[in-house]
Structures are given as C-alpha cells and as structure tokens.
Design a protein around this motif. Sequence first.
Motif, mmCIF file in Angstrom:
data_model
loop_
_atom_site.group_PDB
_atom_site.id
_atom_site.type_symbol
_atom_site.label_atom_id
_atom_site.label_comp_id
_atom_site.label_asym_id
_atom_site.label_seq_id
_atom_site.Cartn_x
_atom_site.Cartn_y
_atom_site.Cartn_z
ATOM 1 N N ASN A 46 0.870 -1.175 0.000
ATOM 2 C CA ASN A 46 0.000 0.000 0.000
ATOM 3 C C ASN A 46 0.911 1.231 0.000
ATOM 4 O OD1 ASN A 46 -1.522 1.914 2.516
ATOM 5 N ND2 ASN A 46 -2.375 1.720 0.483
ATOM 6 N N GLU A 53 6.951 3.018 1.659
ATOM 7 C CA GLU A 53 6.504 2.870 0.263
ATOM 8 C C GLU A 53 5.574 4.015 -0.079
ATOM 9 O OE1 GLU A 53 6.120 -0.419 1.811
ATOM 10 O OE2 GLU A 53 4.480 0.231 3.075
ATOM 11 N N SER A 107 4.915 -4.152 3.431
ATOM 12 C CA SER A 107 4.110 -2.938 3.493
ATOM 13 C C SER A 107 4.126 -2.357 4.909
ATOM 14 C CB SER A 107 2.681 -3.302 3.047
ATOM 15 O OG SER A 107 2.009 -2.180 2.537
ATOM 16 N N GLY A 108 5.302 -2.369 5.511
ATOM 17 C CA GLY A 108 5.403 -1.909 6.901
ATOM 18 C C GLY A 108 4.500 -2.737 7.792
ATOM 19 N N SER A 110 3.280 -5.026 10.606
ATOM 20 C CA SER A 110 3.678 -5.436 11.943
ATOM 21 C C SER A 110 3.369 -6.919 12.112
ATOM 22 C CB SER A 110 2.925 -4.626 12.985
ATOM 23 O OG SER A 110 3.051 -3.253 12.675
ATOM 24 N N ARG A 115 -1.593 -12.182 13.407
ATOM 25 C CA ARG A 115 -1.270 -12.362 11.987
ATOM 26 C C ARG A 115 -0.356 -13.574 11.787
ATOM 27 N NH1 ARG A 115 -0.108 -5.957 10.805
ATOM 28 N NH2 ARG A 115 -2.268 -5.299 10.527
ATOM 29 N N GLN A 156 -5.758 4.189 10.064
ATOM 30 C CA GLN A 156 -5.852 3.508 8.766
ATOM 31 C C GLN A 156 -6.555 2.163 8.921
ATOM 32 O OE1 GLN A 156 -2.207 2.474 6.598
ATOM 33 N NE2 GLN A 156 -3.359 2.576 4.668
ATOM 34 N N ILE A 160 -2.807 -1.968 12.700
ATOM 35 C CA ILE A 160 -2.846 -2.215 14.149
ATOM 36 C C ILE A 160 -3.150 -0.921 14.907
ATOM 37 C CG2 ILE A 160 -1.305 -4.216 14.058
ATOM 38 C CD1 ILE A 160 0.882 -2.340 15.264
ATOM 39 N N GLU A 198 2.366 5.327 12.964
ATOM 40 C CA GLU A 198 3.675 4.965 13.507
ATOM 41 C C GLU A 198 4.638 6.134 13.342
ATOM 42 O OE1 GLU A 198 3.302 1.490 11.356
ATOM 43 O OE2 GLU A 198 3.162 0.163 13.095
HETATM 44 N N1 ARG Z 1 2.364 -1.322 10.851
HETATM 45 C C1 ARG Z 1 0.961 -1.166 10.750
HETATM 46 C C2 ARG Z 1 0.290 -2.515 10.584
HETATM 47 O O1 ARG Z 1 0.908 -3.465 10.226
HETATM 48 C C3 ARG Z 1 0.544 -0.233 9.630
HETATM 49 C C4 ARG Z 1 1.078 -0.586 8.302
HETATM 50 C C5 ARG Z 1 0.490 0.246 7.192
HETATM 51 N N2 ARG Z 1 1.241 0.075 5.987
HETATM 52 C C6 ARG Z 1 0.994 0.722 4.832
HETATM 53 N N3 ARG Z 1 1.780 0.508 3.820
HETATM 54 N N4 ARG Z 1 0.003 1.540 4.734
HETATM 55 O O2 ARG Z 1 -0.872 -2.664 10.815
#
Ligand code: ARG
Length: 271
Positions: A46, A53, A107-108, A110, A115, A156, A160, A198
Amino acid sequence: MLNKKLTFGLVAFASLMTLSACGSSSQSENSLETIKEKGTLTVAMNPEFAPFEFKTLVDGKDTVVGADVEIAKAIGEELGVEVKFSTMSFNNVLAAVKSGKADIAISGISATEERQKVYDFSDTYYESKSVLIVQKAELSTYTDTDSFADKSIGTQKGSIQETIAKSNLSSAHIVSLTQPGEAINELKSGQVQGVVLEEAIAKGYVAKNDDLAIADISLKSDSTDAYAVAMPKGSDELKEAVNKVIKELKAEGKIDSFVQAVYEQSLETSE
Ligand code: ARG
C-alpha cells in the motif's frame, strides 16, 4: 496403437490438471520454487506509507519507491527473479498473499501474534511505535489520552493502529480511513482531532505540514511493533531466503539508510 496413444495422452493431461490444481490450492507448498519458475516475485503493498513505500515521479513516470521497495528488490536479486509491485489499500495487502494474488507482502506490516497464526513472517527489519498527531495549535489541549474523550481519532483501516487507538482512547470516536493521507486531511480540516500513526510515518507528515505536531502522549501496545515480510503459511524455503536478505541489509545498516534517504529527499523537495 492410436487408441493407446490417445489414452496415454489423456492420462498425462489429466495428471497435469491435478498437478496444476494442486499447485494453486496450496501455493505455499513450495512457494520458492514456484516463484523461481515464474521468474517474477509479486509483492503486495500500500504505497501511501513514506518512508517505506510511496509513489513519486521518476523520469516523469509514477513510480513506487521507499525502504520496503529496496528490500523487495534485494529479495528479487537473491532469488534471481523480476519484482512486480501490486499496489492496493492496506486492508487488502495480507489477503492478497492468502489468495495467491501476490507471492509476498512488504508494506510496513507489523508481525503481530494474530497475523502469525495466518501467515509466515520473516525476521523483523524495523522497530516502530505508534504516536498521536494533533494540530500544532492544540498541543496544549491534548496532553493525555483522557483529553480525547468524545473527540474523533483517525486511523488507517486494517492497521494495528485501529486497535491501539481503541484500547488507549476508549472514550474517543475512532474513524477508520483507507489511507493515512485521508486521516491527515481530516485532521487538518478539523473533522478529527488526532491521528494515530507509527512514528517514522508521522514524522514525515509533520515535517511537511507546519500546522501539525506529535503530541507528548505515549500509547500502550500489547506487543512490540516491528515490521516483517509476510508470506503464505508453510513458506519455509522462501522464508530462509528472505531472512538471508534481511540479515545482510541489517548488518550493513541499509534499512536505516533507506529510511534516512527518503527523509532527506523529501526535505529537499519541500524546500
Ligand atoms: N504497521 C501497521 C500494521 O501493520 C501499519 C502498516 C500500514 N502500511 C501501509 N503501507 N500503509 O498494521
């Protein structure tokens, strides 16, 4: 004779069908081999998540860049395959790995316990924590989690931060939005009074928006927050290859320097 050939052909065709059916239903059986055979690694992400990203113009073309993109490219190199980025909203990123639409997701993400029950995760590559962004002019109004009673908080969808916002700010109204940028816009226009993101991402928004600041409030989380690459369950060999890449990048301090490079670039472009 002809008949025999035909039967043989049919049997061969039938077993080929079972093989391929098998391959698609349990794509994790040997995901590494499948990726190498295809010659491409499809990565779900994302790209509204700088410095990890995000989209930018490179030679006039919309391109996805950032630290996660560099990690993906390094994995592609290790596997000897081409990397394709499949972009989508964050709440679809993990599902894309599950359904086989993407081979992996970077995608960052966590690597939470929940999960981990559904996906395989690589070793973690970046430690994070959630913070609250507010309007700079309201920094003195929002000094603790209680000050958000009956206020609205943007997060978002699928992240998390939704859970973290709910557990820390139980008396606030939590608004889940598809992209972090939408939450930031709602904060700027006063529709929400805080946004949980974050720290690395929040710092980027605050650097670009003079009217925003990070509140001096610490948010509690059940577990440590660290990013990892998500793969289908049972991706042992693929995981080994990904971990090798992550280990090397970390040892060379590359991940922090990718993140730093994005900050420096965005400071240059906003000057
Ligand atoms: N680290 C958080 C999670 O895993 C947010 C990641 C959102 N990443 C993004 N590319 N929008 O829930």
